[in-house]
Motif scaffolding. Structure first.
Motif, PDB file in Angstrom:
ATOM      1  N   VAL A   1     -38.610  54.576   8.507  1.00  0.00           N
ATOM      2  CA  VAL A   1     -38.226  53.239   8.034  1.00  0.00           C
ATOM      3  C   VAL A   1     -36.746  53.046   8.310  1.00  0.00           C
ATOM      4  N   ILE A   2     -36.420  51.995   9.053  1.00  0.00           N
ATOM      5  CA  ILE A   2     -35.024  51.629   9.304  1.00  0.00           C
ATOM      6  C   ILE A   2     -34.797  50.298   8.612  1.00  0.00           C
ATOM      7  N   ASP A   3     -34.053  50.303   7.505  1.00  0.00           N
ATOM      8  CA  ASP A   3     -33.911  49.089   6.715  1.00  0.00           C
ATOM      9  C   ASP A   3     -32.579  48.409   6.983  1.00  0.00           C
ATOM     10  N   GLN A   4     -32.356  47.295   6.240  1.00  0.00           N
ATOM     11  CA  GLN A   4     -31.163  46.481   6.469  1.00  0.00           C
ATOM     12  C   GLN A   4     -29.899  47.122   5.902  1.00  0.00           C
ATOM     13  N   GLN A   5     -30.035  48.059   4.969  1.00  0.00           N
ATOM     14  CA  GLN A   5     -28.875  48.490   4.200  1.00  0.00           C
ATOM     15  C   GLN A   5     -28.042  49.578   4.870  1.00  0.00           C
ATOM     16  N   ARG A   6     -28.601  50.240   5.907  1.00  0.00           N
ATOM     17  CA  ARG A   6     -27.854  51.292   6.620  1.00  0.00           C
ATOM     18  C   ARG A   6     -27.317  52.342   5.624  1.00  0.00           C
ATOM     19  N   LYS A   7     -28.205  52.786   4.707  1.00  0.00           N
ATOM     20  CA  LYS A   7     -27.764  53.625   3.586  1.00  0.00           C
ATOM     21  C   LYS A   7     -27.303  55.020   4.010  1.00  0.00           C
ATOM     22  N   LEU A   8     -27.731  55.470   5.174  1.00  0.00           N
ATOM     23  CA  LEU A   8     -27.490  56.863   5.555  1.00  0.00           C
ATOM     24  C   LEU A   8     -26.082  57.120   6.095  1.00  0.00           C
ATOM     25  N   LEU A   9     -25.317  56.045   6.334  1.00  0.00           N
ATOM     26  CA  LEU A   9     -24.073  56.198   7.082  1.00  0.00           C
ATOM     27  C   LEU A   9     -22.865  56.298   6.149  1.00  0.00           C
ATOM     28  N   ASP A  10     -22.476  57.522   5.855  1.00  0.00           N
ATOM     29  CA  ASP A  10     -21.294  57.790   5.030  1.00  0.00           C
ATOM     30  C   ASP A  10     -20.046  57.547   5.878  1.00  0.00           C
ATOM     31  N   PRO A  11     -19.136  56.657   5.436  1.00  0.00           N
ATOM     32  CA  PRO A  11     -17.953  56.341   6.261  1.00  0.00           C
ATOM     33  C   PRO A  11     -17.081  57.544   6.599  1.00  0.00           C
ATOM     34  N   ASP A  12     -17.124  58.588   5.772  1.00  0.00           N
ATOM     35  CA  ASP A  12     -16.254  59.749   6.005  1.00  0.00           C
ATOM     36  C   ASP A  12     -16.861  60.760   6.972  1.00  0.00           C
ATOM     37  N   LYS A  13     -18.135  60.606   7.294  1.00  0.00           N
ATOM     38  CA  LYS A  13     -18.762  61.540   8.229  1.00  0.00           C
ATOM     39  C   LYS A  13     -18.418  61.183   9.670  1.00  0.00           C
ATOM     40  N   ARG A  14     -18.600  62.170  10.550  1.00  0.00           N
ATOM     41  CA  ARG A  14     -18.387  61.947  11.972  1.00  0.00           C
ATOM     42  C   ARG A  14     -19.715  61.585  12.641  1.00  0.00           C
ATOM     43  N   VAL A  15     -19.628  60.998  13.823  1.00  0.00           N
ATOM     44  CA  VAL A  15     -20.818  60.677  14.604  1.00  0.00           C
ATOM     45  C   VAL A  15     -21.652  61.933  14.815  1.00  0.00           C
ATOM     46  N   ARG A  16     -20.993  63.049  15.113  1.00  0.00           N
ATOM     47  CA  ARG A  16     -21.663  64.332  15.330  1.00  0.00           C
ATOM     48  C   ARG A  16     -22.467  64.749  14.087  1.00  0.00           C
ATOM     49  N   ASP A  17     -21.924  64.462  12.902  1.00  0.00           N
ATOM     50  CA  ASP A  17     -22.606  64.847  11.667  1.00  0.00           C
ATOM     51  C   ASP A  17     -23.913  64.068  11.488  1.00  0.00           C
ATOM     52  N   ILE A  18     -23.894  62.804  11.870  1.00  0.00           N
ATOM     53  CA  ILE A  18     -25.077  61.962  11.698  1.00  0.00           C
ATOM     54  C   ILE A  18     -26.175  62.366  12.679  1.00  0.00           C
ATOM     55  N   LEU A  19     -25.793  62.639  13.918  1.00  0.00           N
ATOM     56  CA  LEU A  19     -26.786  62.909  14.960  1.00  0.00           C
ATOM     57  C   LEU A  19     -27.227  64.367  15.023  1.00  0.00           C
ATOM     58  N   ALA A  20     -26.292  65.290  14.824  1.00  0.00           N
ATOM     59  CA  ALA A  20     -26.594  66.699  15.107  1.00  0.00           C
ATOM     60  C   ALA A  20     -26.189  67.625  13.969  1.00  0.00           C
ATOM     61  N   ASP A  21     -26.073  67.086  12.739  1.00  0.00           N
ATOM     62  CA  ASP A  21     -25.686  67.897  11.579  1.00  0.00           C
ATOM     63  C   ASP A  21     -24.410  68.696  11.846  1.00  0.00           C
ATOM     64  N   GLY A  22     -23.486  68.088  12.594  1.00  0.00           N
ATOM     65  CA  GLY A  22     -22.201  68.718  12.865  1.00  0.00           C
ATOM     66  C   GLY A  22     -22.164  69.598  14.092  1.00  0.00           C
ATOM     67  N   GLY A  23     -23.308  69.808  14.748  1.00  0.00           N
ATOM     68  CA  GLY A  23     -23.357  70.694  15.904  1.00  0.00           C
ATOM     69  C   GLY A  23     -23.229  69.963  17.230  1.00  0.00           C
TER      70      GLY A  23
END
Length: 594
Positions: A348-370
């Protein structure tokens, strides 16, 4: 050419470590209707704020005719801190009169006494529109004006802007909105800006010519620049060409679905053989859902097949989210039943974009930091995967908080599409996306092996992606239509059949009429000849659209431009009527064969 009422000369702005843009010259005439196009992160929103005088630039001179009022409709209205939406609308620096705000609010359908803290995205957007339009501006700067609006509100806004006497610049992902309203285009690209006196309808053809000219010029430049231009061209024009092939496949899928739907008005998808039944992933039968005394969904039946792309449309409050939750199992019906395949695994991809923590890096979102991301069972390097979603590889360590709204949405799509699934649920997926990302999203949906459920108010996006449209009118009834948004609208506008004239009943009348053994001569002739005629009309539309794509046509020959627009509209209506007629005859042929 008359003197501009708003202009910026040699505009330059530094952002971060370098120039966001530099040397921009913009001139806005009193009746300009401009589409502002550019990739997410190119600076479109920032440019509007510069034009509005809200940002102090590093270079350039802004000039404005005395008495010209410029109003910016922001993408995300800042209602925090206000008790009600009315307080928000009357708190502008040059606040409009309350009666003017109330008049617009009444037309667009918003209760301004709604507490601001609990207002939905659509309610905040409507309040911001009421505040902006009530100020009676000479220049309107519109940043994603259709975001969170339902179809009725979008059509109202289009009608208002069609009658508007001033100038406007619009940033929007809504292709239909831009095509209907704009007459010129501004293209913000790689820190520079180009203008063409062609509305959004001719924008794609114009940009392809620009890329082709740059590619030819790059032959004389160094290899690095040539490769960059090649990537840009392949990423834009080649994708559009591939999507044309996908659209052809989509129309074939719609034709198959139309045959399954049966006679007009029949909601249940009747499948004749066991093989088709094994492909069923969701089977809803005679479903009704009530909240209090009101039936939100009434007597709804639908069999969703593996690979279906289902679009759900309707006004806010009509029951779209309720229907989506019934299909996915988040809600249970009050009557009827919904059976889902046991193997169904959804994203489910909703309107709120809840998963995106502003302090995280792109790498963290896609590859858990790897460095590696698993894409549906296949490992890919995170930087290579970023390129698939139109990101520069060096953004891998960028903080989420530094990305634009559209870039965050694109990143979320990249993350979710990497996961293995066979059901994808998209709730207003086009909000905040640029047009190139929309092309990419259409491509990903077309190549997705599973089933897709889409709630959207983006008419063009639905026409390009879905095989079946579920249309809600707020009464509880759900129309099931093979095709996209345009097909649903055509069905709603079709005249209702006239009631049969009542004749005195006689003994002869009591005898059932003899069933026709074959089509009449005229019907058989139409059945045989219409497919060829439909192809001829399609070729004529393509020919006229190609002529319309000439970027200089409107300026050189406005009468021919208008004649082509009229001819295309008439041809589309004729083609729609011919397709409807042929489908009716095809049903008759099938009935005669049984």
């Amino acid at each position: 050419m008359s003197a501009p009422i708003l202009a910026y000369e040699n505009l330059g702005l530094v952002q971060g470590a370098g120039w966001l843009f530099r040397g921009l010259d913009l001139h806005i005439g009193a009746r300009d209707r401009l589409a502002l196009i550019g990739r997410n992160g190119a600076g479109k929103t920032t440019l509007l704020k510069c034009l509005a005088g809200l940002i102090e630039t590093d270079e350039g001179r802004r000039t404005i005719q005395p008495g010209t009022k410029v109003v910016l409709l922001e993408q995300d209205p800042a209602v925090a801190g206000f008790a009600t939406l009315r307080d928000f609308t009357l708190a502008a620096p040059d606040a409009p009169p309350a009666h003017a705000v109330d008049a617009i609010a009444g037309q667009i359908g918003i209760d301004l006494d709604r507490p601001a803290a609990t207002a939905s995205g659509g309610e905040r957007r409507r309040a911001a529109i009421a505040r902006a339009l009530a100020q009676d501006p000479q220049v309107l700067l519109l940043d994603e004006p259709t975001n969170h609006l339902d179809l009725a509100a979008i059509e109202w806004l289009e009608d208002w802007l069609g009658r508007y006497k001033g100038a406007f610049i619009a940033i929007s992902h809504d292709r239909t909105f831009l095509t209907r309203l704009t007459r010129s285009s501004l293209w913000l690209d790689r820190g520079g800006i180009r203008r063409t006196e062609v509305g959004f309808g001719g924008f794609d053809a114009w940009t392809e010519k620009v890329y082709a000219e740059e590619a030819r010029a790059a032959d004389k430049l160094d290899a690095k620049l040539k490769l960059e231009l090649h990537w840009l061209e392949r990423g834009v024009t080649a994708r559009r060409k591939r999507n044309q092939g996908r659209l052809a496949k989509l129309h074939e899928m719609r034709a198959t679905r139309a045959a399954m739907l049966g006679p007009p008005g029949t909601a249940k998808l009747g499948l004749a053989n066991d093989d088709a039944k094994t492909k069923t992933v969701i089977d809803a039968e005679r479903v009704t859902k009530r909240f209090g005394e009101r039936a939100i969904i009434r007597d709804f039946s639908l069999r969703v097949q593996r690979g279906d792309r289902i679009g759900i449309v309707g006004a806010n409050g009509a029951g779209k989210t309720t229907l989506l939750k019934l299909l996915t199992g988040e809600l249970e019906p009050d009557e009827g039943k919904v059976v889902r395949a046991r193997t169904l695994t959804g994203i489910v991809i909703d309107q709120q974009r809840k998963l995106l923590d502003p302090d995280k890096r792109v790498r963290d979102i896609l590859a858990d930091g790897g460095d590696w991301v698993e894409v549906r069972g296949v490992k890919k390097h995170v930087q290579g995967y970023l390129k698939d979603y139109l990101f520069a590889p060096e953004l891998v360590d960028a903080r989420i908080g530094t990305l634009s709204g559209g870039e965050r949405s694109r990143l979320l799509l990249a993350r979710e599409f990497a996961r293995a699934s066979n059901l994808l649920v998209l709730d207003e997926p086009t909000n905040d996306l640029d047009l190139e990302t929309l092309d990419l999203l259409q491509e990903v949906i077309a190549d997705y092996d599973g089933t897709v459920l889409i709630v959207s108010h983006d008419r063009d996006f639905l026409d390009r992606t879905v095989t079946v449209t579920l249309g809600l009118d707020g009464s509880g009834k759900v129309d099931v239509v093979a095709g996209g948004y345009a097909d649903w609208v055509a069905k709603r506008k079709a005249p209702a059949p006239k009631p049969a004239r009542q004749e005195p009943r006689t003994a002869a009348a009591a005898i059932p009429p003899k069933r026709a053994a074959k089509l009449s001569y005229k019907d058989q002739r139409d059945f045989d000849l219409l497919p060829g005629r439909i192809e001829e009309i399609g070729a004529a539309i393509a020919r006229d659209e190609a002529a319309l794509a000439d970027p200089d046509l409107y300026t050189r020959d406005p009468a021919r431009f208008q004649a082509l627009m009229t001819a295309i509209g008439a041809a589309r209506q004729e083609r729609d009527a011919a397709e409807e007629r042929w489908l009716e005859l095809a049903e008759q042929v099938e009935a005669l064969a049984t």
